[in-house]
Design a protein around this motif. Structure first.
Motif, short mmCIF file in Angstrom:
data_model
loop_
_atom_site.label_atom_id
_atom_site.label_comp_id
_atom_site.label_asym_id
_atom_site.label_seq_id
_atom_site.Cartn_x
_atom_site.Cartn_y
_atom_site.Cartn_z
N LYS A 191 -3.66 7.30 2.60
CA LYS A 191 -3.23 5.94 2.26
C LYS A 191 -4.10 5.35 1.16
O LYS A 191 -5.29 5.63 1.09
CB LYS A 191 -3.36 5.02 3.47
CG LYS A 191 -2.48 5.34 4.64
CD LYS A 191 -2.74 4.34 5.75
CE LYS A 191 -1.96 4.68 7.00
NZ LYS A 191 -2.22 3.73 8.08
N THR A 192 -3.47 4.48 0.37
CA THR A 192 -4.23 3.67 -0.58
C THR A 192 -4.70 2.41 0.15
O THR A 192 -4.30 2.14 1.29
CB THR A 192 -3.38 3.23 -1.78
OG1 THR A 192 -2.35 2.34 -1.32
CG2 THR A 192 -2.78 4.42 -2.51
N TYR A 245 0.87 -1.18 0.00
CA TYR A 245 0.00 0.00 0.00
C TYR A 245 0.90 1.22 0.00
O TYR A 245 2.09 1.14 0.30
CB TYR A 245 -0.98 0.00 1.18
CG TYR A 245 -0.35 0.13 2.55
CD1 TYR A 245 -0.24 1.38 3.18
CD2 TYR A 245 0.13 -0.98 3.23
CE1 TYR A 245 0.34 1.50 4.44
CE2 TYR A 245 0.69 -0.87 4.50
CZ TYR A 245 0.79 0.38 5.09
OH TYR A 245 1.35 0.50 6.34
N HIS A 255 2.45 11.73 2.05
CA HIS A 255 2.58 12.82 3.02
C HIS A 255 2.76 14.13 2.26
O HIS A 255 3.56 14.19 1.30
CB HIS A 255 3.82 12.63 3.91
CG HIS A 255 3.63 11.64 5.00
ND1 HIS A 255 4.01 10.33 4.86
CD2 HIS A 255 3.11 11.76 6.24
CE1 HIS A 255 3.73 9.67 5.98
NE2 HIS A 255 3.17 10.52 6.83
N TYR A 284 4.61 0.51 1.59
CA TYR A 284 4.78 -0.43 2.70
C TYR A 284 4.18 -1.78 2.33
O TYR A 284 3.25 -1.87 1.52
CB TYR A 284 4.05 0.07 3.95
CG TYR A 284 4.67 1.28 4.59
CD1 TYR A 284 5.71 1.16 5.51
CD2 TYR A 284 4.20 2.56 4.29
CE1 TYR A 284 6.26 2.28 6.11
CE2 TYR A 284 4.76 3.68 4.89
CZ TYR A 284 5.78 3.54 5.79
OH TYR A 284 6.34 4.64 6.38
N TRP A 315 -3.65 -0.25 -7.86
CA TRP A 315 -4.43 0.41 -6.82
C TRP A 315 -5.61 1.19 -7.42
O TRP A 315 -6.71 1.08 -6.96
CB TRP A 315 -3.56 1.37 -5.99
CG TRP A 315 -2.60 0.69 -5.09
CD1 TRP A 315 -2.90 -0.03 -3.97
CD2 TRP A 315 -1.18 0.66 -5.20
NE1 TRP A 315 -1.75 -0.50 -3.39
CE2 TRP A 315 -0.68 -0.09 -4.13
CE3 TRP A 315 -0.28 1.20 -6.12
CZ2 TRP A 315 0.68 -0.29 -3.94
CZ3 TRP A 315 1.07 0.99 -5.93
CH2 TRP A 315 1.54 0.24 -4.85
N TYR A 349 2.05 -4.60 4.04
CA TYR A 349 1.17 -4.81 5.18
C TYR A 349 1.46 -6.16 5.84
O TYR A 349 1.55 -7.18 5.17
CB TYR A 349 -0.29 -4.76 4.74
CG TYR A 349 -1.27 -5.06 5.84
CD1 TYR A 349 -1.57 -4.11 6.81
CD2 TYR A 349 -1.87 -6.30 5.93
CE1 TYR A 349 -2.44 -4.38 7.83
CE2 TYR A 349 -2.76 -6.60 6.96
CZ TYR A 349 -3.04 -5.63 7.90
OH TYR A 349 -3.91 -5.92 8.92
N VAL A 387 1.52 5.30 1.21
CA VAL A 387 1.20 6.40 2.11
C VAL A 387 1.75 7.67 1.46
O VAL A 387 2.92 7.72 1.08
CB VAL A 387 1.81 6.21 3.51
CG1 VAL A 387 1.53 7.42 4.39
CG2 VAL A 387 1.28 4.94 4.15
N LYS A 447 -1.70 13.24 5.60
CA LYS A 447 -1.26 11.86 5.38
C LYS A 447 -2.45 11.06 4.85
O LYS A 447 -3.50 11.00 5.50
CB LYS A 447 -0.76 11.26 6.70
CG LYS A 447 -0.35 9.81 6.62
CD LYS A 447 0.09 9.34 8.00
CE LYS A 447 0.37 7.85 8.02
NZ LYS A 447 0.75 7.40 9.36
#
Length: 168
Positions: free
Chosen positions: A40-41, A29, A33, A72, A52, A74, A31, A38
């Protein structure tokens, strides 16, 4: 919001050849900024080439701040693993918007307003075009992830004017 210029819609399209952080794949996923914001997908399970197609919208008050993207993996039972990061500046995009406002609405759809070359100062993996497309100014980017062995993220920027904002 004080000093709001407008909204930046980021279409996080896909990841390409992302790093493997689980046994044979990853659950990536993104993130984003921007200043104190902030977003997220969603997580895409078991993929190093995730699709995505998520739309994230940021409020722009200071166009000089960088937009930072971090990918990142998960994980359920431990901290999520970092899969790389990229950063870009919206200054050239904002300048293209100002330029288009000066020209007026007569541009043919598909007109390239500006080309941005990959360099050591940006995370572009290939040339990026800012294009007038059906009354909107969009920028497509392939961002090479840094601090990781491999991976790119494809995104598209689109500006959204807001009534009452100071504008571009």
């Amino acid at each position: 919001m004080e000093n709001l210029m407008g909204l930046l819609r980021i279409h996080v399209k896909r990841g390409v050849n992302l790093a493997i952080r689980d046994l044979s794949s990853s659950d990536p996923y993104v993130v984003v900024h921007f200043g104190k914001q902030k977003l997220k997908t969603r997580v895409v399970k078991h993929s190093v080439n995730p699709e995505w197609n998520d739309l994230l919208t940021l409020s722009v008050t200071d166009p000089n701040l960088p937009v930072k993207l971090t990918v990142y993996d998960y994980d359920v039972f431990s901290a999520d693993d970092k899969m790389g990061e990229a950063e870009f500046h919206i200054g050239p995009y904002i300048e293209a918007i100002k330029f288009c406002h000066q020209l007026g609405p007569g541009l043919p759809s598909g007109t390239i307003i500006r080309k941005i070359e990959p360099s050591r100062k940006n995370c572009l993996s290939e040339e990026s075009h800012i294009v007038w497309n059906q009354g909107k100014i969009v920028q497509n980017m392939f961002l090479r992830l840094q601090h990781v062995e491999c991976g790119e993220v494809e995104i598209q920027l689109e500006w959204v004017n807001v009534t009452g904002a100071r504008g571009v």
